[in-house]
Design a protein around this motif. Structure first.
Motif, PDB file in Angstrom:
ATOM      1  N   SER A   1      -0.794 -64.534  34.593  1.00 13.41           N
ATOM      2  CA  SER A   1      -0.963 -65.724  35.452  1.00 13.41           C
ATOM      3  C   SER A   1      -1.032 -65.352  36.926  1.00 13.41           C
TER       4      SER A   1
ATOM      5  N   PHE B   1     -15.321 -75.999  31.132  1.00  8.17           N
ATOM      6  CA  PHE B   1     -13.964 -76.451  30.783  1.00  8.17           C
ATOM      7  C   PHE B   1     -13.082 -75.259  30.403  1.00  8.17           C
TER       8      PHE B   1
ATOM      9  N   PHE C   1     -10.370 -74.172  31.279  1.00  9.73           N
ATOM     10  CA  PHE C   1      -8.948 -74.309  31.620  1.00  9.73           C
ATOM     11  C   PHE C   1      -8.484 -75.669  31.088  1.00  9.73           C
ATOM     12  N   GLN C   2      -7.163 -75.801  30.948  1.00 11.11           N
ATOM     13  CA  GLN C   2      -6.587 -77.121  30.633  1.00 11.11           C
ATOM     14  C   GLN C   2      -5.435 -77.405  31.584  1.00 11.11           C
ATOM     15  N   CYS C   3      -4.245 -76.857  31.275  1.00 18.98           N
ATOM     16  CA  CYS C   3      -3.122 -77.153  32.184  1.00 18.98           C
ATOM     17  C   CYS C   3      -3.329 -76.511  33.540  1.00 18.98           C
ATOM     18  N   GLY C   4      -4.098 -75.423  33.582  1.00 16.87           N
ATOM     19  CA  GLY C   4      -4.449 -74.812  34.864  1.00 16.87           C
ATOM     20  C   GLY C   4      -3.511 -73.713  35.319  1.00 16.87           C
ATOM     21  N   PHE C   5      -2.453 -73.486  34.562  1.00 13.91           N
ATOM     22  CA  PHE C   5      -1.455 -72.537  35.068  1.00 13.91           C
ATOM     23  C   PHE C   5      -1.932 -71.088  34.954  1.00 13.91           C
TER      24      PHE C   5
ATOM     25  N   THR D   1      -5.091 -70.321  35.185  1.00  7.77           N
ATOM     26  CA  THR D   1      -6.471 -70.316  35.667  1.00  7.77           C
ATOM     27  C   THR D   1      -6.692 -69.391  36.861  1.00  7.77           C
ATOM     28  N   SER D   2      -5.773 -69.388  37.816  1.00 12.76           N
ATOM     29  CA  SER D   2      -5.953 -68.506  38.971  1.00 12.76           C
ATOM     30  C   SER D   2      -6.072 -67.054  38.509  1.00 12.76           C
TER      31      SER D   2
ATOM     32  N   ARG E   1      -2.331 -70.623  26.912  1.00  9.49           N
ATOM     33  CA  ARG E   1      -1.726 -71.242  25.728  1.00  9.49           C
ATOM     34  C   ARG E   1      -2.469 -72.522  25.341  1.00  9.49           C
ATOM     35  N   CYS E   2      -3.401 -72.956  26.187  1.00 13.38           N
ATOM     36  CA  CYS E   2      -4.040 -74.260  25.948  1.00 13.38           C
ATOM     37  C   CYS E   2      -5.392 -74.198  25.243  1.00 13.38           C
ATOM     38  N   THR E   3      -6.293 -73.345  25.728  1.00 17.99           N
ATOM     39  CA  THR E   3      -7.711 -73.565  25.385  1.00 17.99           C
ATOM     40  C   THR E   3      -8.166 -73.001  24.057  1.00 17.99           C
TER      41      THR E   3
ATOM     42  N   TYR F   1       2.229 -77.865  41.121  1.00 25.00           N
ATOM     43  CA  TYR F   1       3.126 -78.055  39.982  1.00 25.00           C
ATOM     44  C   TYR F   1       4.552 -78.164  40.527  1.00 25.00           C
TER      45      TYR F   1
ATOM     46  N   GLY G   1      -2.590 -80.805  30.667  1.00 26.72           N
ATOM     47  CA  GLY G   1      -3.695 -79.906  30.368  1.00 26.72           C
ATOM     48  C   GLY G   1      -4.690 -80.546  29.416  1.00 26.72           C
TER      49      GLY G   1
END
Lengths: 162, 773
Positions: free
Chosen positions: A49, A98, A100-104, A106-107, A138-140, B29, B485
């Motif tokens: 991350s 798309f 990413f989801q939660c974005g955490f 993503t960076s 953990r999302c996509t 966040y 998300g």
């Protein structure tokens, strides 16, 4: 307790800041420079991350001591947008696909992809999967991320042709 | 012009409203929040699985420079010191005993985290060790140590026909849900009755943003910024625990960096609030990833299914017994047991069901909601056994499923709502796409199917939304659903935009703040699009009606003659932009129109779970697996997942949700597992020791089919989507392995060691030295 002076270029801007020897690069980027887009999750150098580029190489900023960045050039997600406010090809591809989801993550994912495309402008699927295997999302389910990388590569190839 | 012609973004490629913030690093966040004067908290955790606390000495810690407060059980005086969903058994700080390795004993607020951590080393705690139980079997053994010698305060939710909740039915079982329908005597008429046992391992949510909150107790007012899925339930519980008026607690939640169920209840908030009260300054309490493993996890389970069937494959009766490992505190276990029990029969027609799920207390990390909420456990067992039965009877697993599926429009059980998807359609799509009929069973490569399903949308769940239209025509959408998300800000913005007939860009989804947005029960149960979506649709209709009424009144025409889009009213072909009309009446400062929307399933005693299910979420999966007989290693050549979104609001969001769920399930199926040593301490305890899926674990082919059958009760016929993929992967893979090489794995994760051991057993090899894993 000695305090070192850290001379570092971050996203093209030179900084000179005192830093205690035990602080990590992520601490300095987030707490001292306010670059909160550098996310810290596992804090063990596992999840990716916090990935930034140090002289162009991917680095887990949570696991690199800040003083070791002295004299080096750091790139974070904050430096990717142009002065005109335009997204980088990688960022645009993550929006479009798309990725990413939660974005955490993503960076870090975007920085890892940026490094990948610098090294391998036209990566095949196996290369993408291998290169990004140190960045946890953990999302996509990753398919959309792989597609975003492919789209970014195509986009960059198109730009270079012109 | 039909409604379909007017649609602007529904069902189309529409980028997420949070895209720019998230790809530029600008998204904020809770982890990022810094308040002036803010202190940092850390906690001392129990090194023992089960022990009485005989003394706590904090004097050395309290005198360390930079330490502002040390809190222990003594600080709980005057409070309701325990919290939980139905059963209030988890103390804010340990009172007389600790119940798992990681239980929280004391908390420190200091200038920075490093000082707080140093202070923890100066706290002296003396313990008297107690016997511990770290597995379901150990906890249920005769004479096992009890975690709770006395009954803890709590209540049993209301159930309808056939369902029952019991608190403390047996030692170390804090709750049991049971449900029965039909005549048990039908078992006697069955040609065969098969009993099989399955075990399910526990995973950790591994959300990337850690558990974190900041509390600021200032005079009468308490502000909490929290990375939570459920701000309103957290507010309610904090008010109860601290005996503080609920209207003087305000919970703020912006973007949440993943939850998957973990962030559904009080986590870091009570301790942050306790310390802030003590020091009079804001206190931030952020857990590490490793502490997350000591805070929440999924329920491990043992499931025994006894299924009565006719020789032609007709399913007659099912008896399900589920034991869920709840860990040291009940948390949401009663709710998870309700779902695991209720869903265990699977999506088939039964003449008789007798199902019960028990919450077994162990000296382990408390288990709570985890994506799928009991349905992954239920589906793993149910869909494995359906295949096993088909094989025993010499029937085709696809045909046997199709023969027994509940038809579209038929109730799941008496008094329940009707199944709102034609599962035959989905199953046929999947079977054809994967080439099920053409597979070569026993060749080393096989295909397995699974049909997962769950009641969804939440039980007895209300939703309220508010939409404010400003004089400029810009819109604020306020509701309590949290962006974790899943893309709910985007989906609900699209719903509002369609009804208001304005560009989605004119709408902002407000950050959630319990002072500002209407009440919501929480972000769970795939309820966002269907339940909150309906409230948003109604709020948009309400405010649109108000605007049209206002225009009609000012222009002196019947409302029915006013056409409205993009905030331009048209009457008889003449255009009247809204902003000047508003200021001509309300003056230059203008006005805000406020629309509200509400929805809730109607309570009905005939429904087993208080209200009939809002909608049925299905996941149909197929796995194409090749097994190496020499090593037990197997390759997932293809994973195919199929769901029914009713009607897609945003196809890219639907895809992301189900693929993400399936990937999480791949981890569960293949390798994820929280493993504890015999002393109760975790062996897989952090990011280094607990791998989760990465790009390296992508199946060679990973495909998704999204159906739009149109039967959803949500706006425009939509249904919640994104847990189906979580349900089916494990059983599909196990079924594929048996199809490939004829061995059956009944415990998760499905490791090569287990497959090899089963192959060795199959071949009767006397040389086998592989332990039963």
């Amino acid at each position: 307790m000695t305090t070192e002076s850290l001379d570092v270029t971050v996203d093209g801007t030179d900084h000179q800041t005192p830093v205690e020897p035990w602080r990590t690069l992520a601490d300095v980027l987030r707490d001292d420079l306010g670059l909160l887009g550098v996310r810290v999750s596992c804090d063990q150098g596992v999840c990716g991350s916090c990935t930034v580029l140090v002289d162009g190489d991917m680095m887990a900023s949570c696991s690199m001591l800040a003083y070791r960045a002295s004299g080096r050039s750091i790139e974070t997600v904050h430096g990717l947008v142009t002065r005109e406010g335009e997204l980088s090809a990688v960022q645009a591809a993550f929006v479009e696909r798309f990725g990413f989801q939660c974005g955490f993550c993503t960076s870090g994912m975007i920085m890892a992809t940026t490094a990948l495309l610098n090294e391998h402008p036209d990566p095949d699927r196996a290369t993408i999967k291998r290169w990004l295997s140190g960045n946890i999302c953990r999302c996509t389910g990753y398919e959309v991320i792989v597609e975003a990388v492919e789209a970014a590569a195509a986009k960059l190839a198109g730009q270079n042709e012109r | 012009m039909s409604v379909a012609d007017r649609l602007r973004t529904l069902g189309q490629h529409q980028p997420r409203v949070d895209a720019l913030q998230k790809v530029t690093g600008a998204a904020r966040y809770t982890q990022d929040l810094v308040l002036p004067g803010m202190l940092h908290a850390k906690v001392l955790r129990s090194p023992h699985a089960h022990a009485l606390i005989t003394g706590i000495d904090t004097s050395r810690a309290a005198s360390l420079a930079g330490v502002h407060a040390v809190a222990t059980r003594d600080d709980l005086v005057g409070m309701e010191p325990t919290y939980g969903w139905f059963i209030k058994d988890q103390p804010v700080l340990a009172i007389d005993r600790v119940r798992y390795v990681g239980d929280v004993v004391a908390a420190v607020a200091a200038e920075d985290e490093a000082t707080a951590l140093r202070a923890l080393e100066l706290i002296d705690v003396s313990y008297e060790l107690l016997g511990s139980v770290t597995s379901i079997d150990a906890s249920l053994a005769e004479g096992a140590p009890r975690l709770f010698p006395d009954a803890e305060p709590g209540e049993v939710p209301k159930y309808g026909a056939g369902a029952l909740g019991e608190k403390d039915p047996e030692p170390n079982i804090c709750y049991r849900f049971s449900y029965a329908t039909g005549d048990p005597a039908v078992f006697d008429a069955c040609d065969h009755v098969f009993e099989d046992t399955f075990t399910f391992s526990r995973c950790q949510h591994f959300h990337l943003e850690p558990f974190v909150s900041v509390a600021r107790w200032d005079g009468d007012m308490v502000d909490i910024w929290s990375s939570t899925q459920n701000p309103f339930p957290v507010r309610k519980e904090l008010a109860r625990v601290f005996r503080h008026p609920e209207h003087q607690i305000r919970v703020h939640t912006g973007f949440v960096g993943g939850g998957f169920g973990a962030k559904h209840m009080c986590r870091t908030e009570p301790i942050a609030m306790l310390l802030s009260r003590k020091v009079g300054r804001p206190v931030r309490f952020c857990l590490t990833t490793a502490e997350g493993f000591l805070t929440q996890c999924q329920h491990a389970a043992r499931i025994v299914l006894r299924t009565g069937v006719m020789a032609d494959g007709t399913l007659i009766a099912r008896h399900c017994r589920v034991w869920l490992e709840s860990g040291a505190y009940s948390d949401a276990s009663p709710l998870v047991s309700e779902k695991a029990g209720y869903r265990s029969p699977g999506p088939y027609r039964w003449q008789h069901i007798d199902t019960a799920a028990s919450c077994v207390m162990t000296n382990a990390t408390p288990a709570g909601p985890y994506r799928g909420f009991g349905a992954p456990q239920a589906t793993w067992a149910s869909e494995s056994q359906i295949d096993m039965i088909a094989r025993r009877l010499g029937l085709d697993p696809l045909e046997m499923r199709a023969h027994n599926l509940i038809e579209l429009g038929q109730p799941y059980v008496p008094g329940e709502s009707e199944i709102d998807t034609d599962m035959h359609l989905g199953l046929d799509l999947v079977a054809k796409d994967i080439g099920f009929a053409q597979r070569a069973s026993g060749s080393g490569r096989g295909i397995g199917l699974s049909v997962g399903f769950k009641d969804a949308g939440g039980v007895n769940k209300p939703a309220q939304a508010r939409i404010k239209v400003m004089t400029s025509g810009r819109v604020l959408l306020q509701c309590g659903t949290i962006e974790l998300g899943q893309g709910i800000r985007t989906a609900l913005t699209q719903v509002a935009a369609e009804v208001l007939e304005i560009p989605a860009e004119w709408i902002r989804y407000a950050d959630v703040d319990t002072d500002a947005v209407p009440f919501d029960q929480g972000t769970n149960a795939s309820s966002g699009v269907t339940v909150m979506g309906k409230a948003v649709e109604r709020a948009a209709q309400d405010v649109r009606r108000q605007v049209i009424g206002f225009v009609a009144e000012e222009l002196g025409v019947e409302p029915s003659r006013v056409e409205l889009s993009d905030w331009v009213a048209r009457v008889d072909g003449v255009e009247h932009p809204l902003p000047p009309l508003i200021t001509s009446i309300y003056g230059g400062t203008g006005f805000e129109f406020v629309g509200t929307g509400y929805t809730k399933a109607v309570n009905d005693d005939r429904a087993p779970l208080e209200t009939p299910c809002v909608f049925w979420e299905v996941g149909i999966g197929a796995a194409d697996v090749e097994v190496d007989r020499q090593t037990g290693k197997f390759t997932l050549h293809r994973l195919l997942i199929c769901g029914d979104a009713g009607r897609m609001i945003n196809p890219d969001l639907c895809r992301g949700a189900d693929e993400g769920a399936a990937m999480m399930a791949i981890g569960q199926t293949l390798f994820e597992q929280m493993v504890a040593a015999s002393d109760g301490s975790l062996i897989t305890s952090d990011a280094l020791t607990y791998p989760v899926p990465s790009t390296a674990h992508l199946p060679e082919a990973f495909d998704l089919i999204i159906q739009e059958q149109g039967h959803g009760p949500g706006p425009f016929g939509s249904k919640g989507f994104g847990e189906g993929g979580m349900l089916v992967v494990a059983s599909a893979v196990a079924n594929a392995i048996e199809d490939a090489v004829g061995v059956r794995i009944t415990s998760l994760p499905i490791t090569p060691e287990k497959v090899l051991a089963a192959l060795d057993e199959q071949s009767g090899s006397a040389l086998s030295t592989h332990p039963e894993a």
